[in-house]
Write a protein that holds these residues in place. Structure first.
Motif, PDB file in Angstrom:
ATOM      1  N   GLY A   1       1.458 -23.750  64.035  1.00  0.00           N
ATOM      2  CA  GLY A   1       2.519 -23.010  64.679  1.00  0.00           C
ATOM      3  C   GLY A   1       2.740 -21.620  64.105  1.00  0.00           C
ATOM      4  N   SER A   2       2.052 -21.275  63.010  1.00  0.00           N
ATOM      5  CA  SER A   2       2.232 -19.953  62.441  1.00  0.00           C
ATOM      6  C   SER A   2       1.504 -18.924  63.314  1.00  0.00           C
ATOM      7  CB  SER A   2       1.701 -19.898  61.011  1.00  0.00           C
ATOM      8  OG  SER A   2       0.296 -20.034  61.011  1.00  0.00           O
ATOM      9  N   VAL A   3       1.820 -17.680  63.137  1.00  0.00           N
ATOM     10  CA  VAL A   3       1.206 -16.611  63.921  1.00  0.00           C
ATOM     11  C   VAL A   3      -0.294 -16.575  63.678  1.00  0.00           C
ATOM     12  CG1 VAL A   3       1.152 -14.123  64.279  1.00  0.00           C
ATOM     13  CG2 VAL A   3       3.326 -15.265  63.946  1.00  0.00           C
ATOM     14  N   ALA A   4      -0.708 -16.730  62.430  1.00  0.00           N
ATOM     15  CA  ALA A   4      -2.134 -16.691  62.103  1.00  0.00           C
ATOM     16  C   ALA A   4      -2.887 -17.838  62.780  1.00  0.00           C
ATOM     17  CB  ALA A   4      -2.323 -16.748  60.591  1.00  0.00           C
ATOM     18  N   MET A   5      -2.315 -19.022  62.792  1.00  0.00           N
ATOM     19  CA  MET A   5      -2.988 -20.162  63.421  1.00  0.00           C
ATOM     20  C   MET A   5      -3.029 -20.010  64.940  1.00  0.00           C
ATOM     21  SD  MET A   5      -4.342 -22.055  61.242  1.00  0.00           S
ATOM     22  CE  MET A   5      -4.848 -23.377  62.321  1.00  0.00           C
ATOM     23  N   ARG A   6      -1.964 -19.468  65.551  1.00  0.00           N
ATOM     24  CA  ARG A   6      -1.994 -19.242  66.998  1.00  0.00           C
ATOM     25  C   ARG A   6      -3.060 -18.207  67.353  1.00  0.00           C
ATOM     26  NH1 ARG A   6       3.857 -19.349  66.706  1.00  0.00           N
ATOM     27  NH2 ARG A   6       3.796 -17.098  66.827  1.00  0.00           N
ATOM     28  N   LEU A   7      -3.195 -17.162  66.542  1.00  0.00           N
ATOM     29  CA  LEU A   7      -4.226 -16.155  66.781  1.00  0.00           C
ATOM     30  C   LEU A   7      -5.610 -16.763  66.624  1.00  0.00           C
ATOM     31  CD1 LEU A   7      -5.036 -13.218  67.284  1.00  0.00           C
ATOM     32  CD2 LEU A   7      -4.860 -12.843  64.835  1.00  0.00           C
TER      33      LEU A   7
END
Length: 97
Positions: free
Chosen positions: A50-56
């Motif tokens: 759910g973090s920004v890095a994982m979504r990217l």
């Protein structure tokens, strides 16, 4: 905080514990039998769902497998070489290619 895996020398199984990278021990006491459990060397788990890095990362992986297909040229600046026209008189004195 990353998770590190430890394996019991007596065969009890594997245990995971969270330690900071600076303070991870080479061995711990097995939670089941109290014997020595040595550290396994494998990849650490530092992902945060759910973090920004994982979504990217997930979006990048998805586009590699199924990229978007364009069926027409975009409406803005359709590639005909049109440049914006300046009304500044100093620009007329600039050298032209």
């Amino acid at each position: 905080m990353p998770l590190y895996g430890f394996r019991c020398d007596q065969g009890c199984g594997d245990t995971e514990r969270a330690y900071s990278m600076a303070s991870v021990p080479d061995r711990i006491d097995c939670p089941d039998c109290g014997a020595v459990a040595r550290r396994r060397f494998d990849s650490i788990a530092v992902s945060h769902r759910g973090s920004v890095a994982m979504r990217l990362h997930d979006a990048t992986a998805a586009t590699a497998q199924s990229p978007r297909v364009t069926s027409s040229i975009p409406a803005t600046n359709s590639g005909r070489g049109r440049r914006p026209v300046s009304t500044d008189p100093r620009h007329r004195r600039l050298p032209r290619p």
